[in-house]
Design an enzyme around this catalytic site. Structure first.
Site, PDB file in Angstrom:
ATOM      1  N   GLU A 188      45.037  39.601  29.628  1.00 10.00           N
ATOM      2  CA  GLU A 188      45.894  38.802  28.750  1.00 10.00           C
ATOM      3  C   GLU A 188      45.689  37.304  28.968  1.00 10.00           C
ATOM      4  O   GLU A 188      46.371  36.684  29.790  1.00 10.00           O
ATOM      5  CB  GLU A 188      47.371  39.154  28.958  1.00 10.00           C
ATOM      6  CG  GLU A 188      48.303  38.379  28.023  1.00 10.00           C
ATOM      7  CD  GLU A 188      49.775  38.734  28.200  1.00 10.00           C
ATOM      8  OE1 GLU A 188      50.616  38.104  27.531  1.00 10.00           O
ATOM      9  OE2 GLU A 188      50.083  39.630  29.002  1.00 10.00           O
ATOM     10  N   LYS A 230      44.685  41.711  25.480  1.00 16.10           N
ATOM     11  CA  LYS A 230      45.985  41.318  24.914  1.00 16.10           C
ATOM     12  C   LYS A 230      45.969  39.815  24.647  1.00 16.10           C
ATOM     13  O   LYS A 230      46.391  39.019  25.483  1.00 16.10           O
ATOM     14  CB  LYS A 230      47.127  41.692  25.864  1.00 16.10           C
ATOM     15  CG  LYS A 230      48.515  41.320  25.318  1.00 16.10           C
ATOM     16  CD  LYS A 230      49.638  41.815  26.219  1.00 16.10           C
ATOM     17  CE  LYS A 230      50.989  41.378  25.669  1.00 16.10           C
ATOM     18  NZ  LYS A 230      52.132  41.940  26.416  1.00 16.10           N
TER      19      LYS A 230
END
Length: 364
Positions: A188, A230
């Site tokens: 992420e 992500k």
């Protein structure tokens, strides 16, 4: 000269790939329920509920105990350490409730930001020390994937090359350690929506960040088929005066991803980045429908954009159980539809779903 290091066996690779695919099968997404005690406290404060372990437990029990049909929309749930070991009112561990529904259990592994010396108040992420031991224990406790959030911001001087490289390498080290211990790493790299930059500048920065991340993952011998990405959707800064349509957001987002993310990555699970619940769903739907090649599955990993309406409906009262669970289910189903380009906006969304969830310099 480059040398090959057989970091993972074929059996390990097979397990990681199967876990990643199971999480995002058939338009399913991820519920990010990994808010820290402090972050959850801020949310409870808004509905005038005291931030106690019991209140946090009660709200999460409402989310996790919804009808089994939730598994048609949610394939994975990211938990905070506290939540992994909490139980429902009948004494059953939350993680076992989720597994019985066919939902894969994940865990937040980063330990927050720390100042990065030599930069203009930029940060790197803590948590690499002892990470292998933590991953091994979590795997024994039924966890199958992890999440590590690196944060970068846009300003006149940021993000610096140093911050990009430092965070990319930390993400890659985390991902490699996860895979060695049988956990699928969610990677992420979030470019925050703070600031007044336009969409084009966000795209430029995001491409630089993503390119650095995948270079680092390659350097660290990370098995891409056993990872999930992500990222943020590409949007203008929150203070930008120019407004963009979901279709413009989608075109910039898919263009940047197409230029930087290898086709071997199974899925891109977007974060909501402080958008309202409805905007996060509309943008995801537009991204799926964008007329550009997309070799990866598109999915979502939402926290606030799945929980805001449910939290407002709950208000800390047990009598609101049905309304809370219905609100959560509605958003989960809507985002599953959007991940397949099938969401139709009816205009009947409640006030909570259209309210901006932006928080400056957002931390978990």
């Amino acid at each position: 000269m480059a040398h090959r290091f057989p970091a993972l066996t074929s059996e390990q690779k097979k397990e990681l790939s199967e876990i990643a695919q199971r999480i995002v099968a058939n338009g399913k997404g991820i519920l990010a329920a990994d808010e820290s005690v402090g972050t959850m406290g801020n949310r409870l404060q808004r509905i005038k509920v005291e931030n106690t372990e019991e209140n946090r437990r009660q709200f999460r029990e409402l989310l996790f105990s919804v009808d089994n049909s939730i598994s048609q929309s949610i394939g994975g749930v990211i938990l905070f350490h506290e939540t992994l070991y909490q139980k429902d009112s009948q004494g059953k561990l939350f993680r076992n409730i989720l597994k019985e529904k066919g939902i894969v259990v994940g865990i937040k592994l980063d330990q927050g930001g720390a100042p990065l010396a030599g930069t203009n108040k930029e940060t790197t992420i803590q948590g690499l020390d002892g990470l292998s031991e933590r991953c091994a224990q979590y795997k024994k406790d039924g966890v199958d994937f992890g999440k590590w959030r690196a944060v970068l911001r846009i300003s006149d001087q940021c993000p610096s090359s140093l911050a990009i490289q430092e965070n990319a390498n930390a993400l890659a080290r985390y991902a490699s350690i996860c895979q060695q211990n049988g956990l699928v790493p969610i990677v992420e790299p979030e470019v925050l929506p703070d600031g007044d930059h336009d969409l084009e500048h966000c795209q430029y920065v995001s491409e630089k960040v993503l390119a650095a991340v995948y270079k680092a993952l390659n350097d660290h011998h990370v098995y891409l088929e056993g990872t999930l990405l992500k990222p943020n959707m590409l949007t203008a800064g929150h203070a930008c005066t120019k407004k963009y349509t979901p279709e413009q957001v989608a075109m910039a987002t898919v263009t940047a991803l197409h230029r930087t993310v290898p086709a071997a990555v199974p899925s891109i699970c977007f974060l909501s980045g402080g958008m309202s619940e409805e905007d996060a769903t509309l943008n995801l739907n537009a991204i799926y429908r964008c007329p550009l090649p997309r070799p990866w599955k598109l999915s979502f990993s939402y926290g606030r954009a799945l929980q805001a309406s449910a939290l407002a409906a709950w208000g800390g009262k047990a009598a609101n159980k049905k309304a809370t669970q219905e609100a959560f289910m509605k958003r989960a189903v809507a985002n599953c539809q959007a991940a397949q380009g099938q969401y139709v906006h009816t205009g009947s969304s409640g006030a909570a779903s259209t309210q901006s969830l932006f928080t400056a310099s957002y931390t978990y």
